[in-house]
Design a protein around this motif. Structure first.
Motif, PDB file in Angstrom:
ATOM      1  N   ASP A   8       3.403  -6.944  -5.199  1.00  0.00           N
ATOM      2  CA  ASP A   8       2.336  -6.712  -4.217  1.00  0.00           C
ATOM      3  C   ASP A   8       1.412  -7.791  -4.145  1.00  0.00           C
ATOM      4  O   ASP A   8       1.158  -8.385  -2.977  1.00  0.00           O
ATOM      5  N   THR A  34       4.813 -12.903  -3.718  1.00  0.00           N
ATOM      6  CA  THR A  34       3.660 -12.103  -3.503  1.00  0.00           C
ATOM      7  C   THR A  34       2.705 -12.307  -2.477  1.00  0.00           C
ATOM      8  O   THR A  34       2.625 -13.361  -1.968  1.00  0.00           O
ATOM      9  N   SER A  91      11.855  -5.578  -6.768  1.00  0.00           N
ATOM     10  CA  SER A  91      10.525  -5.390  -6.214  1.00  0.00           C
ATOM     11  C   SER A  91       9.589  -4.695  -6.995  1.00  0.00           C
ATOM     12  O   SER A  91      10.130  -3.765  -7.814  1.00  0.00           O
ATOM     13  N   SER A  93       6.443  -2.808  -6.973  1.00  0.00           N
ATOM     14  CA  SER A  93       5.659  -2.146  -6.026  1.00  0.00           C
ATOM     15  C   SER A  93       4.814  -0.928  -6.084  1.00  0.00           C
ATOM     16  O   SER A  93       5.509   0.158  -6.710  1.00  0.00           O
ATOM     17  N   ALA A  97       5.404  -4.447  -1.431  1.00  0.00           N
ATOM     18  CA  ALA A  97       6.443  -5.213  -1.801  1.00  0.00           C
ATOM     19  C   ALA A  97       8.024  -4.807  -1.679  1.00  0.00           C
ATOM     20  O   ALA A  97       9.041  -5.590  -1.691  1.00  0.00           O
TER      21      ALA A  97
END
Length: 371
Positions: A8, A34, A91, A93, A97
């Motif tokens: 993220d 990112t 990902s 997340s 993301a």
């Protein structure tokens, strides 16, 4: 195999970033993507030498200090990463993301810390904390969160396989995204701690000082137990308020370096934790250091501690509930000197060792790539 790891944002080195570092260690050739990266190179030792791609938000005005204010733009920003040619996308997340656009032939596995809390079940708390519970600004924010929820659900359908950090989050993923998930607990560096040091006569807690961590309940409980000593480590928006409410038997130390935190964990009579947390690394670190955990028995804590063996669960998120369990803890220690032994605590923490995390991640990736 070409691997991309999408995170993220990189603005602090906390639990999600420690998991990111372990994911990266599993795939030394992976490139990192990112939305923003504002960490200095010496704050990223685990990602040293990696290619780190950032989004358009990195270059927007005041992004370093106020990147969260660009949240409405983050879905657009994350979708601009060009992942063509990557075979595996991981990902990492808790926000956006997982929303990256992947090649049809790529495998996308999302290691999910939680669906976006402030857009789902914590929306009303988020509005109150940002001072936007009422008025025109409130309705604008509610509309933005509504649209964010829609995107969050739609983007979740792009993921091939979800991995949750706990069974608690697995249920939240099912509720918010209507998707199943496997569970792989986050990595904890249990080897950093000794569990055989003599215990002192103080109770201990550490946390970022924000409302949902409920440090106020812990301090209030010990204000009502003046014969017991409490040490608190942490910093954040609530620090001044919490320091002001602390009685003479409560020491609020603010931010402390990691070696000080480890020292207190290794000597504390018990660690206290009253947040409803998705996983909670500190209770596991406390057990690695031989300290039993007394805490709210909901969420991740119910999975990381063993009630009656490595700690006690508090049934209600109240100071009265915590007081009752602290007294029961001391009564049991008097009647059973071997109860809540440091060895049992350490063995419990070993379940979450980094080596176990790496093995589980690599096994899962191999399984899904070979399908």
């Amino acid at each position: 195999m070409k691997v991309a790891i999408v995170h993220d944002w990189l603005t602090t080195w906390a639990g999600a970033e420690k998991a990111l570092a372990e994911l990266a260690s599993c795939f030394p050739q992976a490139e990192i993507f990112t939305t923003v990266n504002f960490l200095a190179s010496d704050e990223l030792p685990a990602l040293k030498g990696r290619v780190i791609h950032t989004s358009l938000i990195q270059r927007l005005p005041f992004a370093r200090k106020h990147y969260r204010r660009y949240l409405p733009l983050m879905p657009l920003a994350i979708e601009q990463f060009d992942l063509k040619g990557f075979d595996l996308i991981l990902s990492s997340s808790h926000a956006v993301a997982k929303g990256v656009l992947c090649d049809p032939g790529a495998v996308h596995i999302c290691y999910c810390y939680s669906p976006m809390r402030y857009a789902w079940d914590m929306q009303h708390q988020y509005l109150r904390q940002t001072g936007k519970a009422r008025g025109v600004a409130s309705w604008l924010m509610r509309w933005q969160l509504h649209r964010l929820r829609q995107w969050d659900f739609i983007s979740a359908q792009r993921v091939d396989h979800f991995v949750a950090i706990s069974h608690y989050i697995k249920r939240r993923i099912a509720r918010c995204y209507r998707r199943d998930a496997e569970v792989i607990y986050p990595p904890v560096q249990v080897e950093r701690f000794r569990h055989d040091r003599p215990r002192d006569e103080f109770y201990f807690t550490a946390s970022r000082m924000v409302p949902y961590k409920r440090i106020d309940l812990i301090i209030d409980a010990f204000n009502r137990m003046p014969d017991k000593r409490l040490v608190v480590i942490g910093d954040g928006p609530d620090r001044a308020r919490l320091s002001a409410m602390a009685g003479p038997n409560v020491s609020v130390l603010g931010y402390q370096p990691d070696d000080v935190l480890v020292d207190y964990l290794e000597r504390a009579r018990a660690f206290l934790f009253m947040a409803e947390e998705d996983f909670g690394i500190l209770p596991v670190e406390a057990q690695a250091a031989g300290a039993p955990v007394i805490g709210y028995g909901v969420g991740g804590l119910s999975e990381t501690t063993l009630d009656g063996i490595t700690g006690l669960w508090v049934a209600e998120q109240t100071s009265a509930g915590l007081i009752e369990r602290v007294r029961q803890f001391e009564q049991r220690r008097r009647s059973e000197p071997d109860a809540f032994s440091p060895t049992a605590c350490r063995q419990s923490a070993e379940r979450f060792a980094t080596a176990n995390f790496r093995r589980a991640i690599l096994s899962l990736v191999e399984q899904h790539l070979n399908r």
